[in-house]
Design a protein around this motif. Sequence first.
Motif, PDB file in Angstrom:
ATOM      1  N   GLY A  56       0.797  -1.225   0.000  1.00  0.00           N
ATOM      2  CA  GLY A  56       0.000   0.000   0.000  1.00  0.00           C
ATOM      3  C   GLY A  56       0.823   1.266   0.000  1.00  0.00           C
ATOM      4  O   GLY A  56       1.851   1.379  -0.680  1.00  0.00           O
ATOM      5  N   ASP A  57       0.389   2.229   0.810  1.00  0.00           N
ATOM      6  CA  ASP A  57       1.038   3.542   0.836  1.00  0.00           C
ATOM      7  C   ASP A  57       2.400   3.524   1.525  1.00  0.00           C
ATOM      8  O   ASP A  57       3.097   4.547   1.545  1.00  0.00           O
ATOM      9  N   LYS A  58       2.767   2.382   2.101  1.00  0.00           N
ATOM     10  CA  LYS A  58       4.103   2.264   2.682  1.00  0.00           C
ATOM     11  C   LYS A  58       5.175   2.327   1.592  1.00  0.00           C
ATOM     12  O   LYS A  58       6.328   2.649   1.859  1.00  0.00           O
ATOM     13  N   VAL A  59       4.766   1.983   0.350  1.00  0.00           N
ATOM     14  CA  VAL A  59       5.677   2.047  -0.795  1.00  0.00           C
ATOM     15  C   VAL A  59       5.533   3.405  -1.468  1.00  0.00           C
ATOM     16  O   VAL A  59       4.429   3.820  -1.812  1.00  0.00           O
ATOM     17  N   VAL A  60       6.650   4.095  -1.629  1.00  0.00           N
ATOM     18  CA  VAL A  60       6.641   5.408  -2.282  1.00  0.00           C
ATOM     19  C   VAL A  60       7.618   5.371  -3.451  1.00  0.00           C
ATOM     20  O   VAL A  60       8.808   5.088  -3.272  1.00  0.00           O
ATOM     21  N   PHE A  61       7.101   5.670  -4.649  1.00  0.00           N
ATOM     22  CA  PHE A  61       7.937   5.730  -5.847  1.00  0.00           C
ATOM     23  C   PHE A  61       8.395   7.167  -6.051  1.00  0.00           C
ATOM     24  O   PHE A  61       7.590   8.041  -6.379  1.00  0.00           O
ATOM     25  N   ASP A  62       9.664   7.406  -5.859  1.00  0.00           N
ATOM     26  CA  ASP A  62      10.234   8.743  -6.014  1.00  0.00           C
ATOM     27  C   ASP A  62      10.647   8.934  -7.472  1.00  0.00           C
ATOM     28  O   ASP A  62      11.496   8.200  -7.995  1.00  0.00           O
ATOM     29  N   GLY A  63      10.056   9.927  -8.113  1.00  0.00           N
ATOM     30  CA  GLY A  63      10.349  10.163  -9.525  1.00  0.00           C
ATOM     31  C   GLY A  63      11.392  11.231  -9.771  1.00  0.00           C
ATOM     32  O   GLY A  63      11.550  11.682 -10.921  1.00  0.00           O
ATOM     33  N   SER A  64      12.131  11.637  -8.756  1.00  0.00           N
ATOM     34  CA  SER A  64      13.103  12.726  -8.914  1.00  0.00           C
ATOM     35  C   SER A  64      14.247  12.351  -9.844  1.00  0.00           C
ATOM     36  O   SER A  64      14.941  13.233 -10.357  1.00  0.00           O
ATOM     37  N   TYR A  65      14.441  11.054 -10.063  1.00  0.00           N
ATOM     38  CA  TYR A  65      15.530  10.626 -10.947  1.00  0.00           C
ATOM     39  C   TYR A  65      15.209  10.877 -12.414  1.00  0.00           C
ATOM     40  O   TYR A  65      16.108  10.870 -13.276  1.00  0.00           O
TER      41      TYR A  65
END
Length: 393
Positions: free
Chosen positions: A164-173
């Motif tokens: 769920g929301d425990k996973v965060v996909f960081d798109g800064s790359y």
Amino acid sequence: MKFGMKPKSLLLILSLLVGKTMFSQVPELSEKSQISLLTCAAGDEVYTAFGHSAFRVQDSVLGIDVVYNYGTFDFKKPNFYLNFAKGRLIYSLSRSTFDDFLFSYELEKRWIKEQILDLSLEQRNQMFQFFENNYLPQNRDYLYDPLLNNCSSITGTILKNQFGDKVVFDGSYLEKQYTFRQLVRQFLKVNSWSMFGIDLAFGSPVDRKATVQEHMFMPYYAMEQIRHTTLDRKPLLKRERTILDYSEHLNQTFFPLTPLFWFILLLAFTGIITYFDYRHQTRSRWLDFSLMLITGLAGTVLFLLWVATDHTSTPRNFNVLWAFPLNAFVAFIFAFQDKLPQWSTKYLWTALGLIGLMLLLWIFKVQIFSPVLIPLLLTLAIRYVYLIRYSKL
């Protein structure tokens, strides 16, 4: 006579009973276990041009080393090609030993990188239970979508569904958020028949920007995304290693075999024929028939992909403006009549106007078209303009 059972037979039966019990429920992984994402290099064939993703589960205590592969399909399934055309292609989750999975990539000399996920024992068991349940015959099939639900995009889907929301996909790359079409073009050369065909079939929906997670439909982006993903605010990636170390496959193109070469040739040929037609005040009916029939049939196929299939990437395809479906019908009228019918002038002006409208949609980025089309559009324009003039003779 005494009836007895030999020790070896007894052991065999006991082992079968134990084995049946073990496989009726998923065993608990040990502290030595690990779960990883495998990313495989792009290959030479079109269906391998974007690479591949799969999950690996290892446990040295239980002797487990298996790969869960969501990229499996079967050509022998009933109506395979019809379902492919309709956008109802079924893919399956397969399970194999790691050695068997590795074998084909060694043969093709394609690299494999492994990203071991930093999961607690409870989380590893949760994912293992999920994979095993998903592998059951009643669960393993899924409706494939090349952009939204494939072997790679399912990586992000599984992580989100499990944690769920425990996973965060960081798109800064990401340098920027690309459209789906831009992402595909990063792996196929624009001036290739495969990319031209894809550009032709794709409609305007693929020209929207993909979300950060949607970039993961490309295995290379899924691999990079794992490096920039957190679980419970900690990096999801524990460590990374290369399993097979081969160079990236580089596909060389020979210009005379590319679509641009042949469309330039067609433009030159049409220009020459049209010049001689103009000099002799005649009309090469075979040329008009060929151009209009081919564009009409192509447009009919594209229109059917738009309205009569479940594909998410082929609706609202404005390639039908130049590949006008009615051309297939008009081609036969133009072929068997030396003098063009009275309505032909209006029809030809409409066809030219539709090409102009397509160019406007391209300029305003409603849909991005293949630049390889430019010589073909000029070919049609030259012939339409000449036919308008000829119809007034």
